[in-house]
Scaffold this active site. Sequence first.
Site, PDB file in Angstrom:
ATOM      1  N   CYS A   1     -14.983  -5.817 -34.408  1.00 49.83           N
ATOM      2  CA  CYS A   1     -14.880  -5.992 -35.794  1.00 49.83           C
ATOM      3  C   CYS A   1     -16.291  -7.270 -36.530  1.00 49.83           C
ATOM      4  O   CYS A   1     -17.010  -7.610 -35.842  1.00 49.83           O
ATOM      5  CB  CYS A   1     -13.284  -5.857 -36.160  1.00 49.83           C
TER       6      CYS A   1
ATOM      7  N   ASN B   1     -14.102 -11.352 -35.650  1.00 49.11           N
ATOM      8  CA  ASN B   1     -13.284 -11.151 -34.751  1.00 49.11           C
ATOM      9  C   ASN B   1     -11.475 -12.164 -34.538  1.00 49.11           C
ATOM     10  O   ASN B   1     -11.502 -12.551 -33.682  1.00 49.11           O
ATOM     11  CB  ASN B   1     -14.055 -11.685 -33.049  1.00 49.11           C
TER      12      ASN B   1
ATOM     13  N   CYS C   1      -9.478 -11.041 -36.500  1.00 51.24           N
ATOM     14  CA  CYS C   1      -7.910 -10.082 -36.995  1.00 51.24           C
ATOM     15  C   CYS C   1      -7.700  -9.060 -36.563  1.00 51.24           C
ATOM     16  O   CYS C   1      -6.415  -9.148 -35.901  1.00 51.24           O
ATOM     17  CB  CYS C   1      -7.803  -9.929 -38.757  1.00 51.24           C
ATOM     18  N   ARG C   2      -9.224  -7.881 -36.568  1.00 51.60           N
ATOM     19  CA  ARG C   2      -8.525  -6.579 -35.495  1.00 51.60           C
ATOM     20  C   ARG C   2      -8.937  -6.496 -34.804  1.00 51.60           C
ATOM     21  O   ARG C   2      -8.741  -6.007 -33.990  1.00 51.60           O
ATOM     22  CB  ARG C   2      -9.281  -5.676 -36.945  1.00 51.60           C
ATOM     23  N   SER C   3     -10.119  -6.919 -34.290  1.00 47.05           N
ATOM     24  CA  SER C   3     -10.011  -7.384 -32.701  1.00 47.05           C
ATOM     25  C   SER C   3      -9.208  -7.288 -31.758  1.00 47.05           C
ATOM     26  O   SER C   3      -8.868  -7.110 -30.824  1.00 47.05           O
ATOM     27  CB  SER C   3     -11.873  -6.895 -32.618  1.00 47.05           C
TER      28      SER C   3
ATOM     29  N   ASP D   1      -9.946  -3.610 -43.068  1.00 47.68           N
ATOM     30  CA  ASP D   1      -9.540  -4.983 -42.486  1.00 47.68           C
ATOM     31  C   ASP D   1      -8.580  -6.001 -43.542  1.00 47.68           C
ATOM     32  O   ASP D   1      -8.897  -5.718 -45.103  1.00 47.68           O
ATOM     33  CB  ASP D   1     -11.362  -6.141 -43.795  1.00 47.68           C
TER      34      ASP D   1
HETATM   35  P1  4NP Z   1     -11.987  -9.632 -39.377  1.00 45.54           P
HETATM   36  O1  4NP Z   1     -11.687 -10.252 -40.223  1.00 45.54           O
HETATM   37  O2  4NP Z   1     -13.877  -8.711 -38.854  1.00 45.54           O
HETATM   38  O3  4NP Z   1     -10.949  -8.495 -38.614  1.00 45.54           O
HETATM   39  O4  4NP Z   1     -11.677 -10.315 -37.804  1.00 45.54           O
HETATM   40  C1  4NP Z   1     -12.369 -10.720 -40.989  1.00 45.54           C
HETATM   41  C2  4NP Z   1     -12.631 -12.053 -40.880  1.00 45.54           C
HETATM   42  C3  4NP Z   1     -13.268 -13.045 -41.363  1.00 45.54           C
HETATM   43  C4  4NP Z   1     -14.222 -12.554 -42.206  1.00 45.54           C
HETATM   44  C5  4NP Z   1     -14.248 -11.144 -42.523  1.00 45.54           C
HETATM   45  C6  4NP Z   1     -13.479 -10.339 -41.840  1.00 45.54           C
HETATM   46  N1  4NP Z   1     -14.658 -13.460 -43.017  1.00 45.54           N
HETATM   47  O5  4NP Z   1     -15.390 -12.911 -43.896  1.00 45.54           O
HETATM   48  O6  4NP Z   1     -14.525 -14.524 -42.578  1.00 45.54           O
END
Ligand code: 4NP
Length: 162
Positions: free
Chosen positions: A13, A16, A18-20, A128
């Site tokens: 994702c 790294n 939240c989703r992955s 997300d």
């Molecule tokens: P992920 O979510 O891609 O599912 O881990 C996010 C985590 C952090 C951020 C964006 C999306 N960020 O902008 O810091």
Amino acid sequence: MDTPCLPSVLFVCLGNICRSPLAEAALRAEAGGAGLDITVDSAGTGNWHAGDPPDRRAQATALRHGSDISGYVARQVTRDDFTRFTHVFALDADNLADLRALAPAEATAELALLLDLLPGRAGEGVVDPYYGDADGFETTWRDVSAAAAAFVASLRKRDARG
Ligand code: 4NP
């Protein structure tokens, strides 16, 4: 082409955190439940959270569903990942485009969008949940665990065919 007997799967994702990591936990649980010994990891296209544990809301969601992901450590995807893993699943279309741009010529991994595994949801991204509320993480869990179950089912079907 023959598919190697033991797949190794990387979920990617953006951050790294939240989703992955939730996809990693879901597949670890599904594969464990099915007695399948497969390698599972996750990474982000970005490096802002490298070294961090998963978002607290992701940790709480995973724990509610029986997986402790507090020990996971975020990392950025590397070009080597395209030969280390047999499957690389992008959580959304932006992640997929970034992965296509990063993939080296010698890449051997199958690269696909995670929800392509689910009938009727091909082409969709896992939303997300980072900027939303806790409910979003439950939706993420539902999506990634359905995809993980579909992936394990496809492996069992493949093995049954020999
Ligand atoms: P992920 O979510 O891609 O599912 O881990 C996010 C985590 C952090 C951020 C964006 C999306 N960020 O902008 O810091």
